[in-house]
Write a protein that holds these residues in place. Structure first.
Motif, PDB file in Angstrom:
ATOM      1  N   ASN A  27     -23.548 -25.128  -1.637  1.00  0.00           N
ATOM      2  CA  ASN A  27     -24.261 -26.295  -2.161  1.00  0.00           C
ATOM      3  C   ASN A  27     -23.469 -26.937  -3.303  1.00  0.00           C
ATOM      4  O   ASN A  27     -23.355 -28.168  -3.387  1.00  0.00           O
ATOM      5  CB  ASN A  27     -25.645 -25.892  -2.638  1.00  0.00           C
ATOM      6  CG  ASN A  27     -26.438 -27.067  -3.176  1.00  0.00           C
ATOM      7  OD1 ASN A  27     -26.908 -27.918  -2.430  1.00  0.00           O
ATOM      8  ND2 ASN A  27     -26.583 -27.124  -4.499  1.00  0.00           N
ATOM      9  N   PHE A  28     -22.900 -26.100  -4.153  1.00  0.00           N
ATOM     10  CA  PHE A  28     -22.143 -26.610  -5.297  1.00  0.00           C
ATOM     11  C   PHE A  28     -20.902 -27.359  -4.833  1.00  0.00           C
ATOM     12  O   PHE A  28     -20.598 -28.457  -5.320  1.00  0.00           O
ATOM     13  CB  PHE A  28     -21.740 -25.449  -6.216  1.00  0.00           C
ATOM     14  CG  PHE A  28     -21.061 -25.887  -7.486  1.00  0.00           C
ATOM     15  CD1 PHE A  28     -21.807 -26.296  -8.581  1.00  0.00           C
ATOM     16  CD2 PHE A  28     -19.677 -25.911  -7.588  1.00  0.00           C
ATOM     17  CE1 PHE A  28     -21.191 -26.705  -9.750  1.00  0.00           C
ATOM     18  CE2 PHE A  28     -19.048 -26.328  -8.743  1.00  0.00           C
ATOM     19  CZ  PHE A  28     -19.811 -26.728  -9.830  1.00  0.00           C
ATOM     20  N   ILE A  29     -20.194 -26.781  -3.863  1.00  0.00           N
ATOM     21  CA  ILE A  29     -18.960 -27.403  -3.386  1.00  0.00           C
ATOM     22  C   ILE A  29     -19.255 -28.725  -2.677  1.00  0.00           C
ATOM     23  O   ILE A  29     -18.612 -29.743  -2.941  1.00  0.00           O
ATOM     24  CB  ILE A  29     -18.216 -26.457  -2.430  1.00  0.00           C
ATOM     25  CG1 ILE A  29     -17.702 -25.232  -3.186  1.00  0.00           C
ATOM     26  CG2 ILE A  29     -17.037 -27.180  -1.762  1.00  0.00           C
ATOM     27  CD1 ILE A  29     -17.098 -24.168  -2.288  1.00  0.00           C
ATOM     28  N   SER A  30     -20.249 -28.717  -1.780  1.00  0.00           N
ATOM     29  CA  SER A  30     -20.488 -29.887  -0.928  1.00  0.00           C
ATOM     30  C   SER A  30     -21.291 -30.978  -1.615  1.00  0.00           C
ATOM     31  O   SER A  30     -21.064 -32.166  -1.355  1.00  0.00           O
ATOM     32  CB  SER A  30     -21.203 -29.454   0.359  1.00  0.00           C
ATOM     33  OG  SER A  30     -22.447 -28.840   0.065  1.00  0.00           O
TER      34      SER A  30
ATOM     35  N   GLN B 288     -15.195 -17.835  -8.354  1.00  0.00           N
ATOM     36  CA  GLN B 288     -15.076 -16.377  -8.350  1.00  0.00           C
ATOM     37  C   GLN B 288     -16.080 -15.738  -9.303  1.00  0.00           C
ATOM     38  O   GLN B 288     -16.680 -14.700  -8.988  1.00  0.00           O
ATOM     39  CB  GLN B 288     -13.654 -15.967  -8.745  1.00  0.00           C
ATOM     40  CG  GLN B 288     -12.604 -16.225  -7.671  1.00  0.00           C
ATOM     41  CD  GLN B 288     -11.224 -15.822  -8.120  1.00  0.00           C
ATOM     42  OE1 GLN B 288     -10.777 -16.198  -9.196  1.00  0.00           O
ATOM     43  NE2 GLN B 288     -10.535 -15.039  -7.294  1.00  0.00           N
ATOM     44  N   GLN B 289     -16.266 -16.365 -10.446  1.00  0.00           N
ATOM     45  CA  GLN B 289     -17.182 -15.817 -11.445  1.00  0.00           C
ATOM     46  C   GLN B 289     -18.632 -15.915 -11.011  1.00  0.00           C
ATOM     47  O   GLN B 289     -19.457 -15.070 -11.362  1.00  0.00           O
ATOM     48  CB  GLN B 289     -16.975 -16.539 -12.779  1.00  0.00           C
ATOM     49  CG  GLN B 289     -15.607 -16.312 -13.395  1.00  0.00           C
ATOM     50  CD  GLN B 289     -15.359 -17.189 -14.607  1.00  0.00           C
ATOM     51  OE1 GLN B 289     -16.182 -18.038 -14.958  1.00  0.00           O
ATOM     52  NE2 GLN B 289     -14.218 -17.012 -15.245  1.00  0.00           N
ATOM     53  N   THR B 290     -18.960 -16.943 -10.232  1.00  0.00           N
ATOM     54  CA  THR B 290     -20.350 -17.139  -9.809  1.00  0.00           C
ATOM     55  C   THR B 290     -20.698 -16.359  -8.546  1.00  0.00           C
ATOM     56  O   THR B 290     -21.850 -16.397  -8.110  1.00  0.00           O
ATOM     57  CB  THR B 290     -20.637 -18.635  -9.573  1.00  0.00           C
ATOM     58  OG1 THR B 290     -19.726 -19.139  -8.588  1.00  0.00           O
ATOM     59  CG2 THR B 290     -20.484 -19.423 -10.869  1.00  0.00           C
ATOM     60  N   CYS B 291     -19.719 -15.678  -7.956  1.00  0.00           N
ATOM     61  CA  CYS B 291     -19.962 -14.888  -6.737  1.00  0.00           C
ATOM     62  C   CYS B 291     -19.453 -13.460  -6.916  1.00  0.00           C
ATOM     63  O   CYS B 291     -18.506 -13.031  -6.219  1.00  0.00           O
ATOM     64  CB  CYS B 291     -19.280 -15.541  -5.541  1.00  0.00           C
ATOM     65  SG  CYS B 291     -19.909 -17.167  -5.111  1.00  0.00           S
TER      66      CYS B 291
ATOM     67  N   ARG C  26     -20.532 -10.725  -5.965  1.00  0.00           N
ATOM     68  CA  ARG C  26     -20.742  -9.835  -4.815  1.00  0.00           C
ATOM     69  C   ARG C  26     -19.853 -10.211  -3.625  1.00  0.00           C
ATOM     70  O   ARG C  26     -20.058  -9.715  -2.523  1.00  0.00           O
ATOM     71  CB  ARG C  26     -22.220  -9.846  -4.414  1.00  0.00           C
ATOM     72  CG  ARG C  26     -23.132  -9.265  -5.491  1.00  0.00           C
ATOM     73  CD  ARG C  26     -24.603  -9.489  -5.180  1.00  0.00           C
ATOM     74  NE  ARG C  26     -25.464  -8.960  -6.221  1.00  0.00           N
ATOM     75  CZ  ARG C  26     -25.766  -9.596  -7.353  1.00  0.00           C
ATOM     76  NH1 ARG C  26     -25.262 -10.809  -7.565  1.00  0.00           N
ATOM     77  NH2 ARG C  26     -26.539  -9.042  -8.262  1.00  0.00           N
ATOM     78  N   TRP C  27     -18.881 -11.105  -3.870  1.00  0.00           N
ATOM     79  CA  TRP C  27     -17.939 -11.528  -2.834  1.00  0.00           C
ATOM     80  C   TRP C  27     -16.518 -11.471  -3.380  1.00  0.00           C
ATOM     81  O   TRP C  27     -16.291 -11.673  -4.572  1.00  0.00           O
ATOM     82  CB  TRP C  27     -18.227 -12.965  -2.393  1.00  0.00           C
ATOM     83  CG  TRP C  27     -19.558 -13.190  -1.748  1.00  0.00           C
ATOM     84  CD1 TRP C  27     -20.751 -13.431  -2.371  1.00  0.00           C
ATOM     85  CD2 TRP C  27     -19.835 -13.201  -0.348  1.00  0.00           C
ATOM     86  NE1 TRP C  27     -21.747 -13.594  -1.453  1.00  0.00           N
ATOM     87  CE2 TRP C  27     -21.224 -13.456  -0.197  1.00  0.00           C
ATOM     88  CE3 TRP C  27     -19.057 -13.033   0.798  1.00  0.00           C
ATOM     89  CZ2 TRP C  27     -21.837 -13.549   1.047  1.00  0.00           C
ATOM     90  CZ3 TRP C  27     -19.660 -13.122   2.037  1.00  0.00           C
ATOM     91  CH2 TRP C  27     -21.041 -13.376   2.159  1.00  0.00           C
ATOM     92  N   ASP C  28     -15.571 -11.225  -2.490  1.00  0.00           N
ATOM     93  CA  ASP C  28     -14.157 -11.424  -2.808  1.00  0.00           C
ATOM     94  C   ASP C  28     -13.753 -12.765  -2.226  1.00  0.00           C
ATOM     95  O   ASP C  28     -13.935 -13.017  -1.030  1.00  0.00           O
ATOM     96  CB  ASP C  28     -13.298 -10.305  -2.202  1.00  0.00           C
ATOM     97  CG  ASP C  28     -13.495  -8.977  -2.911  1.00  0.00           C
ATOM     98  OD1 ASP C  28     -13.581  -8.973  -4.145  1.00  0.00           O
ATOM     99  OD2 ASP C  28     -13.563  -7.940  -2.213  1.00  0.00           O
ATOM    100  N   LEU C  29     -13.211 -13.642  -3.080  1.00  0.00           N
ATOM    101  CA  LEU C  29     -12.841 -14.995  -2.664  1.00  0.00           C
ATOM    102  C   LEU C  29     -11.328 -15.123  -2.564  1.00  0.00           C
ATOM    103  O   LEU C  29     -10.596 -14.618  -3.427  1.00  0.00           O
ATOM    104  CB  LEU C  29     -13.373 -16.036  -3.651  1.00  0.00           C
ATOM    105  CG  LEU C  29     -14.802 -16.568  -3.416  1.00  0.00           C
ATOM    106  CD1 LEU C  29     -15.832 -15.455  -3.484  1.00  0.00           C
ATOM    107  CD2 LEU C  29     -15.136 -17.659  -4.421  1.00  0.00           C
TER     108      LEU C  29
END
Length: 226
Positions: free
Chosen positions: A165-168, A206-209, A211-214
């Motif tokens: 949502n943030f990106i788009s 990266q900081q907002t996710c 629980r994911w590796d980006l």
């Protein structure tokens, strides 16, 4: 001179300057000009002759992307699918004439833009020590562990949706999303001049996710936006 078996890499607006034309699979590629549109081709190639040679097909696919990327570093191109070729020059020029306006519209859409691939790899919840309790305490511990896993998965899904949502919508970057079990791929269409800004934003993503590796790939021709 009529050329035959034109393996075709890309279409582009006929440039006002000379392009550096790289080697193809077997020889140097050439530029064939139509009415305002040009094609980057390699003459003398018939895919039929390589159908039983898997190694050659793989190498041709690698060369296909290499040639397109080489030309793309010089000018906006409309990359074609692997395996596109025309029987002869007349067929190619007739095709460019018939679909010229459609291709020009697509080139205008992606002009001065590049595609980036943002990969999201889900992290696993940290392993916990085996449950040693017995009886009621055992089942309570198992329930708490299950709930913790469930909360982790829900939070992970929420992070992904917030990021998309943030990106788009906030950054207003055109995106195409492909979800698989092992990863999520987000294809981004970015203006050339915004590439440095994208790298800065990537650090925030990266900081907002947590629980994911980006992973953010290099800029490539906009294969997914044509």
């Amino acid at each position: 001179m009529e050329l035959e078996n034109l393996y075709t890499y890309a279409f582009l607006k006929t440039p006002s300057f000379s392009l550096h034309l790289p080697e193809g699979s077997t020889t140097s590629v050439i530029q064939i000009d139509g009415n305002g549109l040009s094609a980057i081709v390699e003459p003398g190639i018939s895919l039929d002759s390589f159908q039983d040679n898997d190694e050659k097909i793989v190498q041709m696919a690698i060369d296909h992307d290499r040639v397109i990327c080489d030309i793309f570093r010089q000018i906006t191109v409309l990359p074609l699918r692997f395996g596109t070729y025309f029987a002869n020059t007349d067929n190619l020029l007739t095709h460019l004439e018939s679909y010229g306006q459609e291709y020009l519209n697509k080139l205008e859409k992606i002009n001065c833009k590049t595609e980036f691939i943002l990969k999201l790899i889900p992290r696993m919840i940290a392993e916990e020590s085996p449950v040693l309790e017995s009886g009621r305490h055992y089942f309570l511990a198992k329930k708490q562990h299950y709930q913790k896993q469930k909360n982790f998965i829900l939070a992970q899904a929420s992070e992904k949706e917030i990021l998309i949502n943030f990106i788009s919508k906030i950054n207003q970057i055109p995106v195409i999303i492909q979800e698989q079990e092992e990863e999520v791929r987000i294809y981004l269409l970015v203006n050339y001049q915004d590439k440095s800004l994208l790298l800065e934003q990537f650090l925030t993503w990266q900081q907002t996710c947590p629980r994911w590796d980006l992973f953010l790939g290099e800029g490539i021709p906009p294969y997914h936006f044509i």
